[in-house]
Design an enzyme around this catalytic site. Structure first.
Site, PDB file in Angstrom:
ATOM      1  CB  SER A 242      -0.967  -0.007   1.184  1.00 53.30           C
ATOM      2  OG  SER A 242      -0.285   0.145   2.402  1.00 53.30           O
TER       3      SER A 242
ATOM      4  NE  ARG B 131      20.895 -11.679   6.250  1.00 55.64           N
ATOM      5  CZ  ARG B 131      19.601 -11.422   6.490  1.00 55.64           C
ATOM      6  NH1 ARG B 131      19.050 -10.332   5.992  1.00 55.64           N
ATOM      7  NH2 ARG B 131      18.880 -12.231   7.217  1.00 55.64           N
TER       8      ARG B 131
ATOM      9  CG  MET C 242       8.622  -7.793   6.111  1.00 55.04           C
ATOM     10  SD  MET C 242       8.701  -6.519   7.379  1.00 55.04           S
ATOM     11  CE  MET C 242       6.990  -6.078   7.542  1.00 55.04           C
ATOM     12  NE  ARG C 243      16.024 -11.516   3.200  1.00 52.10           N
ATOM     13  CZ  ARG C 243      16.579 -12.617   3.715  1.00 52.10           C
ATOM     14  NH1 ARG C 243      15.873 -13.403   4.495  1.00 52.10           N
ATOM     15  NH2 ARG C 243      17.835 -12.917   3.470  1.00 52.10           N
TER      16      ARG C 243
ATOM     17  CG  ASN D 133      12.336   1.187   6.489  1.00 54.93           C
ATOM     18  OD1 ASN D 133      11.572   0.560   5.745  1.00 54.93           O
ATOM     19  ND2 ASN D 133      12.392   0.942   7.788  1.00 54.93           N
TER      20      ASN D 133
ATOM     21  CG  HIS E 151       9.499   1.530  12.064  1.00 57.63           C
ATOM     22  ND1 HIS E 151       9.591   0.161  11.938  1.00 57.63           N
ATOM     23  CD2 HIS E 151       9.212   1.779  13.371  1.00 57.63           C
ATOM     24  CE1 HIS E 151       9.371  -0.398  13.114  1.00 57.63           C
ATOM     25  NE2 HIS E 151       9.143   0.562  13.997  1.00 57.63           N
TER      26      HIS E 151
ATOM     27  CB  SER F 255       9.820   7.145  11.834  1.00 58.82           C
ATOM     28  OG  SER F 255       9.334   7.185  13.163  1.00 58.82           O
TER      29      SER F 255
ATOM     30  CG  ASP G 236      13.088  -0.488  12.025  1.00 61.60           C
ATOM     31  OD1 ASP G 236      13.005  -0.359  10.793  1.00 61.60           O
ATOM     32  OD2 ASP G 236      12.536  -1.419  12.642  1.00 61.60           O
TER      33      ASP G 236
ATOM     34  CD  GLU H 143       3.037   3.030   7.731  1.00 60.24           C
ATOM     35  OE1 GLU H 143       3.596   2.487   6.779  1.00 60.24           O
ATOM     36  OE2 GLU H 143       2.616   2.396   8.718  1.00 60.24           O
TER      37      GLU H 143
HETATM   38  C1  GRF Z   1       3.915  -0.607   6.771  1.00 64.43           C
HETATM   39  O1  GRF Z   1       3.266  -0.473   8.000  1.00 64.43           O
HETATM   40  C2  GRF Z   1       5.342  -0.135   6.870  1.00 64.43           C
HETATM   41  O2  GRF Z   1       5.507   0.931   7.750  1.00 64.43           O
HETATM   42  C3  GRF Z   1       6.046  -1.348   7.393  1.00 64.43           C
HETATM   43  O3  GRF Z   1       5.426  -2.435   6.747  1.00 64.43           O
HETATM   44  C4  GRF Z   1       4.103  -2.080   6.386  1.00 64.43           C
HETATM   45  C5  GRF Z   1       3.995  -2.281   4.905  1.00 64.43           C
HETATM   46  O4  GRF Z   1       2.700  -2.063   4.428  1.00 64.43           O
HETATM   47  N1  GRF Z   1       7.471  -1.261   7.193  1.00 64.43           N
HETATM   48  P1  GRF Z   1       2.450  -2.049   2.860  1.00 64.43           P
HETATM   49  O5  GRF Z   1       3.032  -3.336   2.297  1.00 64.43           O
HETATM   50  O6  GRF Z   1       3.086  -0.841   2.293  1.00 64.43           O
HETATM   51  O7  GRF Z   1       0.945  -2.037   2.734  1.00 64.43           O
END
Ligand code: GRF
Length: 232
Positions: free
Chosen positions: A14, A66, A95-96, A112, A114, A141, A150, A179
């Site tokens: 999103s 990695r 998520m890495r 990024n 968060h 943030s 983070d 966000e």
């Molecule tokens: C968001 O809450 C972002 O802050 C976090 O992961 C989520 C990702 O949501 N790092 P999306 O995939 O952008 O919907």
């Protein structure tokens, strides 16, 4: 030239969509050249394809290390015209952890988002952790990425009240709306060359000190959001 952007996603995308929407609306002078995911089924890849953007799945388990995974990501990103200095990489629910080698390939150009007010609640469950802690102010943030999770210098934060009786999911959904404002805004500042970093401090030239939301969506953002990036 629009800012050449690579967006890395692992899930719903999103935030990617909010970036694409602000580009389409003419508010953000950037071009998403490629979307990468370590999850082949990520909805974010589908969103990219729908917008005619190259979408590349790189399942991390296919790589021996990695370092090998990150080296391939750098290769793909560069091959799509996102280069050190002129381009940027936006992590949007990726998520890495990235290796130092990846970060050195795009010095000072990896951002990024968060879902918490850093340095509180780093990690993969930032919004849920804040909700279960019982914070009265939650938020999100946008920061430059460094080698610690983070942790890098903060560009913009938006704080929002946790409302009485509100569950963690509802709070996270309200934070997600914010966000979708602050991330395109931060990228806009980057695209316009308005960000400079001294140690942990990010200077945003020409930004208002703060912006407030409404009764329907209360928040306080610092620095302030330009009109084009306020929630609608
Ligand atoms: C968001 O809450 C972002 O802050 C976090 O992961 C989520 C990702 O949501 N790092 P999306 O995939 O952008 O919907």
């Amino acid at each position: 030239m629009p800012l050449p952007l690579a967006v890395l996603v692992s899930g719903g995308g999103s935030n990617l969509q909010s970036i694409l929407d602000k580009i389409a609306a003419g508010a953000l002078d950037a071009e998403v050249r490629v979307v990468l995911s370590n999850k082949p089924g990520a909805l974010g890849l589908e969103r990219a394809r729908k917008s005619g953007i190259p979408a590349v799945a790189l399942p991390h388990a296919d790589f021996a290390s990695r370092a090998a995974f990150d080296a391939e990501m750098v290769r793909v990103i560069n091959a799509h015209g996102v280069a050190a200095g002129t381009g940027a990489v936006a992590l949007a629910g990726f998520m890495r952890m990235l290796t130092p080698e990846f970060l050195h390939a795009f010095p000072g150009r990896v951002l990024n988002i968060h879902p918490a007010l850093l340095p509180s609640f780093p990690g993969v469950h930032g919004a849920a952790d804040a909700a279960s802690y019982g914070v009265r102010l939650a938020g999100c943030s946008v920061h430059f990425v460094d080698e610690i999770m983070d942790h890098g210098p903060v560009i913009i934060q938006a704080a929002a009240p946790a409302l009485p009786g509100e569950g963690a999911e509802a709070l996270a959904a309200r934070i997600l709306k914010l966000e979708h404002c602050v991330y395109p805004q931060a990228l806009h500042w980057l695209a316009e060359g308005r960000l400079s970093v001294e140690g942990r401090h990010v200077r945003v030239s020409g930004a208002a000190p703060a912006a407030c939301g409404s009764a329907a969506l209360p928040f306080l953002a610092s620095p302030g959001l330009d009109t084009a990036f306020l929630p609608t």
